[in-house]
Structures are given as structure tokens and as C-alpha cells.
Scaffold this motif. Structure first.
Motif, PDB file in Angstrom:
ATOM      1  N   PHE A 172       0.859  -1.193   0.000  1.00 58.14           N
ATOM      2  CA  PHE A 172       0.000   0.000   0.000  1.00 58.14           C
ATOM      3  C   PHE A 172       0.896   1.244   0.000  1.00 58.14           C
ATOM      4  O   PHE A 172       1.760   1.399   0.864  1.00 58.14           O
ATOM      5  CB  PHE A 172      -0.896  -0.008   1.241  1.00 58.14           C
ATOM      6  N   PRO A 173       0.707   2.176  -0.963  1.00 55.63           N
ATOM      7  CA  PRO A 173       1.620   3.320  -1.063  1.00 55.63           C
ATOM      8  C   PRO A 173       1.337   4.383   0.003  1.00 55.63           C
ATOM      9  O   PRO A 173       0.181   4.707   0.291  1.00 55.63           O
ATOM     10  CB  PRO A 173       1.343   3.889  -2.463  1.00 55.63           C
ATOM     11  N   VAL A 174       2.408   4.907   0.562  1.00 54.41           N
ATOM     12  CA  VAL A 174       2.333   5.997   1.543  1.00 54.41           C
ATOM     13  C   VAL A 174       3.466   6.973   1.246  1.00 54.41           C
ATOM     14  O   VAL A 174       4.607   6.559   1.032  1.00 54.41           O
ATOM     15  CB  VAL A 174       2.483   5.475   2.986  1.00 54.41           C
ATOM     16  N   ILE A 175       3.140   8.263   1.239  1.00 54.67           N
ATOM     17  CA  ILE A 175       4.163   9.302   1.119  1.00 54.67           C
ATOM     18  C   ILE A 175       4.082  10.150   2.383  1.00 54.67           C
ATOM     19  O   ILE A 175       3.031  10.724   2.690  1.00 54.67           O
ATOM     20  CB  ILE A 175       3.974  10.159  -0.134  1.00 54.67           C
ATOM     21  N   ALA A 176       5.182  10.221   3.113  1.00 57.44           N
ATOM     22  CA  ALA A 176       5.219  10.936   4.391  1.00 57.44           C
ATOM     23  C   ALA A 176       6.095  12.181   4.259  1.00 57.44           C
ATOM     24  O   ALA A 176       7.280  12.090   3.939  1.00 57.44           O
ATOM     25  CB  ALA A 176       5.755  10.025   5.486  1.00 57.44           C
ATOM     26  N   THR A 205       6.518   6.747  12.530  1.00 54.78           N
ATOM     27  CA  THR A 205       5.295   6.280  11.881  1.00 54.78           C
ATOM     28  C   THR A 205       5.600   5.688  10.510  1.00 54.78           C
ATOM     29  O   THR A 205       5.010   4.675  10.104  1.00 54.78           O
ATOM     30  CB  THR A 205       4.281   7.432  11.751  1.00 54.78           C
ATOM     31  N   SER A 206       6.522   6.297   9.788  1.00 58.17           N
ATOM     32  CA  SER A 206       6.918   5.766   8.483  1.00 58.17           C
ATOM     33  C   SER A 206       7.434   4.341   8.623  1.00 58.17           C
ATOM     34  O   SER A 206       7.073   3.439   7.838  1.00 58.17           O
ATOM     35  CB  SER A 206       8.001   6.662   7.864  1.00 58.17           C
ATOM     36  N   ASP A 207       8.270   4.108   9.611  1.00 59.16           N
ATOM     37  CA  ASP A 207       8.811   2.762   9.830  1.00 59.16           C
ATOM     38  C   ASP A 207       7.735   1.793  10.308  1.00 59.16           C
ATOM     39  O   ASP A 207       7.720   0.612   9.900  1.00 59.16           O
ATOM     40  CB  ASP A 207       9.958   2.820  10.837  1.00 59.16           C
ATOM     41  N   ALA A 208       6.824   2.274  11.154  1.00 61.40           N
ATOM     42  CA  ALA A 208       5.756   1.402  11.652  1.00 61.40           C
ATOM     43  C   ALA A 208       4.864   0.921  10.512  1.00 61.40           C
ATOM     44  O   ALA A 208       4.466  -0.253  10.466  1.00 61.40           O
ATOM     45  CB  ALA A 208       4.923   2.140  12.706  1.00 61.40           C
ATOM     46  N   LEU A 209       4.559   1.793   9.574  1.00 62.71           N
ATOM     47  CA  LEU A 209       3.738   1.400   8.427  1.00 62.71           C
ATOM     48  C   LEU A 209       4.511   0.471   7.496  1.00 62.71           C
ATOM     49  O   LEU A 209       3.934  -0.444   6.890  1.00 62.71           O
ATOM     50  CB  LEU A 209       3.258   2.644   7.686  1.00 62.71           C
ATOM     51  N   VAL A 257       6.404   2.690   1.945  1.00 65.00           N
ATOM     52  CA  VAL A 257       6.431   4.038   2.501  1.00 65.00           C
ATOM     53  C   VAL A 257       7.642   4.787   1.959  1.00 65.00           C
ATOM     54  O   VAL A 257       8.779   4.301   2.026  1.00 65.00           O
ATOM     55  CB  VAL A 257       6.490   4.007   4.042  1.00 65.00           C
ATOM     56  N   PHE A 258       7.366   5.984   1.450  1.00 65.43           N
ATOM     57  CA  PHE A 258       8.409   6.899   0.987  1.00 65.43           C
ATOM     58  C   PHE A 258       8.353   8.131   1.882  1.00 65.43           C
ATOM     59  O   PHE A 258       7.289   8.739   2.036  1.00 65.43           O
ATOM     60  CB  PHE A 258       8.191   7.257  -0.476  1.00 65.43           C
ATOM     61  N   LYS A 295      13.389   1.874   7.962  1.00 67.32           N
ATOM     62  CA  LYS A 295      12.699   0.865   7.159  1.00 67.32           C
ATOM     63  C   LYS A 295      11.981   1.464   5.959  1.00 67.32           C
ATOM     64  O   LYS A 295      11.872   0.825   4.917  1.00 67.32           O
ATOM     65  CB  LYS A 295      11.715   0.087   8.040  1.00 67.32           C
ATOM     66  N   ALA A 296      11.473   2.665   6.078  1.00 72.15           N
ATOM     67  CA  ALA A 296      10.854   3.351   4.955  1.00 72.15           C
ATOM     68  C   ALA A 296      11.932   3.835   3.985  1.00 72.15           C
ATOM     69  O   ALA A 296      13.096   4.005   4.354  1.00 72.15           O
ATOM     70  CB  ALA A 296      10.025   4.532   5.458  1.00 72.15           C
ATOM     71  N   THR A 297      11.532   4.070   2.747  1.00 72.05           N
ATOM     72  CA  THR A 297      12.452   4.540   1.716  1.00 72.05           C
ATOM     73  C   THR A 297      12.539   6.057   1.751  1.00 72.05           C
ATOM     74  O   THR A 297      11.514   6.741   1.661  1.00 72.05           O
ATOM     75  CB  THR A 297      11.978   4.086   0.322  1.00 72.05           C
ATOM     76  N   GLY A 298      13.735   6.575   1.889  1.00 72.34           N
ATOM     77  CA  GLY A 298      13.915   8.019   1.895  1.00 72.34           C
ATOM     78  C   GLY A 298      13.795   8.602   0.496  1.00 72.34           C
ATOM     79  O   GLY A 298      14.210   7.980  -0.495  1.00 72.34           O
TER      80      GLY A 298
END
Length: 342
Positions: free
Chosen positions: A253-257, A271-275, A282-283, A291-294
Motif C-alpha cells: 500500500f503506497p504511503v508518502i510521508a 510512523t513511516s517505519d511502523a507502516l 512508505v516513501f 525501514k521506509a524509503t527516503g
């Protein structure tokens, strides 16, 4: 990123020049409005706007509360235009934002607030508009013609004009210096490559996240996905998404933070890592996420101007997503450039 030229992309690339034009031409109006605002020393601020302009006001709400230490609230234009109520706003500072300055409900609410005792400031791309005539003072954003239906350079110049006003009211030299340095940073922001995020957006739903001023940018991003890409996007505070909304997050599921170099950045990273741990793609702009992609980003030297650069980079990405989906972002279905709401 897309190679096809759209009006939207051309206007995104014009943003640094438009901000430079605002900075070179807008100082007399900003200085005069700030001087008057300091004289009335408002106990609170209010805003009147819709759509992207309302997202700009949400950003200014945080700027007001964090810099001026004055609460700021959005007033529904229908309070006057539909319900016929005139508010008692003696001594308040009202900021009304509309790129066209023509929507009847925004104009009528601004007129009502002026009569009710507020100092009314219009931020608009049309200095001869009905809104400009309704307000005590007008801050033209000097964006130049914006032909694409999706607001980009008028959103950014509205953000900068409102933030500049708040900085001048406070006489915050550090923030003023960061605002004056924005054109070069925004030019760099147009070249940030967010194609990894674009590649991950292949469905019909996603989340955008932020906290504090960056939540306002998240709101704008979600709207742009809807109007230019026909993608259902929802914006949430990173403090809220792990409550109910997280239930719909599935694998990939895509997420942009969105995040800036401020006190909320760590919480956005968490929160980015938790998702990401729940399977989302997660970007994030939050430094510290593991864990999320920067995403590539431009930091501007001030936490309140960082989000301005972030939305410029986002605009380049969302335009490319629209084009690869075969959608013309310059003319989204069902939409007009100017929406006049009663």
C-alpha cells in the motif's frame, strides 16, 4: 519523470521565478500589512479559503501558532453566504486566500469579517478582483498566469506571501532570510527525482502523511492525486494514522510521508517505519527512518521553509504519475480553473 511537456510541468518549473518575482515586488505591501498588524496586535487570526488555498491557510495556522503564538482558525465561508451570520471578530487578523479572488462566498465572508472588526488581508493572484476590493489590504502573489487547472505556482506563492507576512509581523530575521533564499532552493527542488515513489503508485488508493506544517503539505498532496491522477488519496497526521486508518493498509500500500527539519520529524520517521513493518511501501522525507524509503529532498535552512521545497518536488512527481496514467493534468475531468461557490 515524464518527458511529455504539460502546462502543469511548465508552471512547476516556473515556481522559483514566480517566488523571486514575489520577493522583488511584494515587499511594500507585506511591510505595510505587517506594520498595521503589529499595531492592532491581534489576539487571534482567522482564515477564509477553499481547496488548495485552504491548505495554504492550514500551513499558516501552524506558522501563526508557532511563530506568533496566536491561535488561528479556519472560518467556513457558508457562515455568512448561506447562513447569513456576521461574526464578532473585533481586533482579529483575517487572511483570505484565493488565486482568482472571484468566489462569491470567499468575498462575502471577507466583507462580513471586515465589517465585524477584523483587519482583513487578501492574498490573491488578481489585485483587481472582488476579494482584493473587499479586504482592507491586498498582498498580490505575482505568480503570473496559471493556465493549468491544478494550482501549483499560485499555491507556493500564496504560502510564501502568508509566511512572509507572519515573519515580518514577528520581525523574525532568521525566517525572513530563509524566505529570501527560497528561489535557489526551489530551483533545486524541481530536480529532485521521486520516480521511485511514482513507480510504486499503481493502484487507486494511497495515504499521504505529515505533522505540524508538513501536514498542510500532505493535505495539498492528497488533493493533487485526486484531481490530476484520479487516485483516491487521504491525508492524515502521522499522529492519527495508526489509530483507525491503518486498518486498510495492505501489502505494498503506497504511503508518502512529508517532514521538515522540525520537532515533529522524529515522530514522522517512527510512523513511516511502523507502516513499513505492516507491509506498506512508505516513501518518507523524515530523516532517521530506517525501514521506509527516503526520498531526495532539499532542506532550506529553516524548518518552516522546508515544506515549501517539499511540495515543489512532489508536484513534479504527481504530474509524471498523471501522464503515465494517460491523464491530462492540465484539464482534469469535471473541474474548472475557477470555481465560484455561493
Amino acid at each position: 519523470m515524464s518527458t511529455q511537456t504539460t502546462q502543469m510541468r511548465e508552471e512547476i518549473l516556473e515556481i522559483p521565478t514566480a517566488v523571486e518575482r514575489l520577493l522583488s515586488r511584494g515587499e511594500p505591501a507585506i511591510a505595510a500589512a505587517a506594520k498595521k498588524a503589529r499595531e492592532i496586535n491581534p489576539d487571534f487570526l482567522i482564515s477564509v479559503a477553499r481547496g488548495s488555498s485552504d491548505h495554504a491557510c492550514t500551513f499558516l495556522k501552524y506558522a501563526s501558532e508557532l511563530i506568533l503564538r496566536r491561535p488561528m482558525a479556519s472560518v467556513g465561508p457558508s457562515v455568512n453566504s448561506i447562513y447569513g451570520v456576521d461574526l464578532d471578530v473585533s481586533g482579529a487578523l483575517c487572511i483570505s486566500i484565493s488565486q482568482s479572488g472571484q468566489s462569491p462566498d470567499i468575498v462575502r465572508m471577507t466583507e462580513s469579517l471586515r465589517v465585524g472588526g477584523a483587519m482583513t488581508v487578501a492574498i490573491t493572484n488578481n489585485g483587481d478582483s472582488r476579494l482584493a476590493n473587499a479586504a482592507n489590504t491586498t498582498l498580490p502573489i505575482h505568480a503570473g498566469p496559471e493556465l493549468s487547472v491544478a494550482a501549483t505556482k499560485t499555491f507556493v506563492t500564496s504560502l510564501v506571501a502568508g509566511l512572509w507576512l507572519i515573519a515580518e509581523i514577528k520581525r523574525d530575521d532568521g525566517l525572513i532570510a530563509a524566505i529570501r533564499a527560497l528561489p535557489a532552493h526551489l530551483d533545486d527542488a524541481t530536480r529532485c527525482d521521486w520516480s521511485a515513489a511514482a513507480d510504486a503508485i499503481d493502484g487507486t488508493s494511497l495515504f499521504t502523511l505529515g505533522r505540524g506544517p508538513s501536514w498542510a503539505i500532505s493535505n495539498e498532496a492528497a488533493l493533487k492525486f485526486k484531481e490530476t491522477c484520479l487516485i483516491h488519496a487521504e491525508s492524515y497526521s502521522s499522529a492519527e494514522v495508526l489509530h483507525g486508518p491503518v486498518s486498510i493498509v495492505g501489502q505494498s500500500f503506497p504511503v508518502i510521508a512529508f517532514a521538515a527539519g522540525d520537532a515533529a520529524e522524529e515522530s514522522v520517521a517512527q510512523t513511516s517505519d511502523a507502516l513499513s513493518e505492516k507491509g506498506a511501501r512508505v516513501f518518507t522525507l523524515a530523516k532517521g527512518a530506517t525501514k521506509a524509503t527516503g526520498l531526495p529532498q532539499v532542506r532550506t535552512g529553516h524548518w518552516l521553509t522546508d515544506p515549501v521545497a517539499a511540495i515543489v518536488s512532489f508536484y513534479g512527481m504527481v504530474e509524471s504519475v498523471a501522464v503515465r496514467r494517460g491523464i491530462n493534468p492540465d484539464a482534469p475531468r469535471h473541474l474548472n480553473k475557477v470555481t465560484e461557490t455561493v
